[in-house]
Design an enzyme around this catalytic site. Structure first.
Site, short mmCIF file in Angstrom:
data_model
loop_
_atom_site.label_atom_id
_atom_site.label_comp_id
_atom_site.label_asym_id
_atom_site.label_seq_id
_atom_site.Cartn_x
_atom_site.Cartn_y
_atom_site.Cartn_z
N THR A 76 0.78 -1.33 0.05
CA THR A 76 0.11 -0.12 0.05
C THR A 76 1.02 1.04 0.12
OG1 THR A 76 -1.95 -1.09 0.94
CG2 THR A 76 -1.92 1.31 1.11
N SER A 203 5.56 -6.85 -2.11
CA SER A 203 5.53 -7.19 -0.78
C SER A 203 5.93 -8.59 -0.26
CB SER A 203 3.85 -6.92 -0.30
OG SER A 203 3.77 -6.97 1.22
N ALA A 204 6.22 -8.64 0.97
CA ALA A 204 6.77 -9.76 1.52
C ALA A 204 5.79 -10.74 2.10
CB ALA A 204 7.80 -9.51 2.67
N HIS A 205 4.70 -10.28 2.37
CA HIS A 205 3.65 -11.14 2.98
C HIS A 205 2.96 -12.05 1.91
CE1 HIS A 205 0.67 -8.45 1.05
NE2 HIS A 205 -0.22 -9.22 1.25
N CYS A 326 -20.68 -9.46 1.79
CA CYS A 326 -20.91 -9.63 3.64
C CYS A 326 -19.50 -9.47 4.12
CB CYS A 326 -21.52 -10.89 4.02
SG CYS A 326 -23.35 -10.92 3.40
#
Length: 385
Positions: A76, A203-205, A326
């Protein structure tokens, strides 16, 4: 508590690899100083050295120089730095940005924020598999266009874009090109010496690294205004205290991803895809059949809502995700499924399965069995069915 749980939501978060954690541990408890070579004490110098070594290792994967890669807090922040940095540097030249309708929210919402500041944004349509047509992009570029942001691979349906053709077009038109590679880094080859891309988010995640650490490739000479004020870290591109354990973990995680692992993921992906599509009637594949990331399967099940499938699979010990409203803070259905031409019913019936290093073929078969059973039972009580 979750010993027998089968986790198939690896696009959202992957389990940290123990080898990554072991590599990170010394920088929590032993070498915990801020990275510096100016103050003279050895712990700071060592921290500085390991930070630069981690940077070098990740840059090398991209075919880049170390000075072209900065660490961030994640995809982000990287996307914000890329988009806001470019328009901040080039706003006197133009005010037009182009991106696809199916970008991740870190790009879409950054662009929407820039629209409020007066920038014009063109949101490109994609085909029914999620791909951008470079010729359509070409027609949208004007003399006021300063930035194109097209993802390398989609976060929901896994479709891979032809960023080489897009990059060459942007290079020809002298427009900055950014790509979000959060879901493709180390899964799909990406070499900046062969692909003319100016900015890459990662990103690493998503590769069994730690959360809270990411990176941004910035090709040398790319105009980029500093977005966040503070110190002069990361070549004065990004202010803030460096995350040494995170950088070490990111580099280690990237190193551990192999061609063999990606081939194994692709084999399991195709097996899961084939089983569900052949065994569950009225199931529709979302995204390109073959031109997709090796870890992604996204399928819509007609006459059943995705959140119902997700809840029932959770009760049976499986974690999957859905684009249904939802499970979203928004009441809108998946913008990606709508973007590829799906209606609200198709979007609400979509379920994403994403695999990982720790997924086995037995997990995939058990998931396919469970999906077939859950969908059959839900359709029996569905007013739509």
């Amino acid at each position: 508590m979750f010993e027998d749980y089968i986790y198939l939501d690896n696009a959202s978060m992957t389990r940290l690899d123990e080898r990554v954690f072991e590599k990170m541990k010394p920088y929590f408890f032993d070498t915990y100083a801020i990275p510096t070579s100016e103050s003279g004490y050895s712990m700071g110098v060592e921290a500085k050295e390991v930070l630069e070594k981690s940077r070098e290792n990740i840059a090398k994967i991209l075919g880049a120089e170390s000075s072209e890669f900065i660490f961030t807090s994640g995809f982000t922040e990287s996307s914000n730095i890329a988009l806001k940095g470019v328009v901040g540097a080039l706003k006197r030249k133009g005010s037009h940005i182009i991106l696809s309708k199916i970008e991740d929210y870190s790009v879409l919402n950054t662009a929407k924020a820039l629209e409020k500041e007066g920038f014009k944004v063109t949101y490109l349509d994609v085909d029914n598999t999620g791909r951008v047509d470079p010729e359509v992009l070409k027609d949208c570029i004007t003399s006021k266009t300063i930035l194109v942001s097209i993802q390398h691979a989609n976060q929901e349906i896994g479709t891979i874009q032809n960023i080489k053709a897009i990059g060459e077009l942007c290079q020809e038109k002298e427009v900055i090109f950014h790509t979000d590679a959060t879901h493709s880094f180390k899964r799909i080859p990406l070499d900046v010496k062969k692909i003319p891309v100016d900015l890459i988010t990662m990103s690493a995640h998503t590769i069994h690294g730690p959360s809270g650490i990411g990176g941004l490739y910035i090709r040398k000479g790319t105009p980029l205004k500093k977005w966040m004020d503070g110190g002069f870290q990361e070549f004065n591109r990004r202010a803030g205290l460096e995350n040494i354990p995170g950088a070490v973990g990111f580099a280690k995680a990237a190193h551990l991803v192999t061609v063999e692992e990606n081939q194994a993921l692709k084999k399991m992906r195709d097996h899961l895809m084939d089983r569900i599509l052949s065994e569950v009637p009225r199931s529709i594949l979302n995204g390109h059949r073959t031109n997709r990331t090796p870890q992604n399967v996204n399928i819509t099940f007609e006459f059943v809502e995705g959140e119902s499938i997700t809840l029932h699979l959770d009760m049976r010990g499986f974690a999957v995700s859905t684009g249904s409203a939802c499970f979203s803070r928004s009441l809108d259905p998946s913008h990606v499924i709508l973007g590829i031409g799906g209606d609200h019913e198709r979007a609400h019936g979509s379920v994403r399965f994403t695999l990982s290093r720790f997924t086995t073929m037995d997990d995939v078969n058990r998931a396919a069995d469970a999906v077939a059973s859950v969908v059959e039972n839900l359709r029996k009580i569905s007013p739509l069915g």
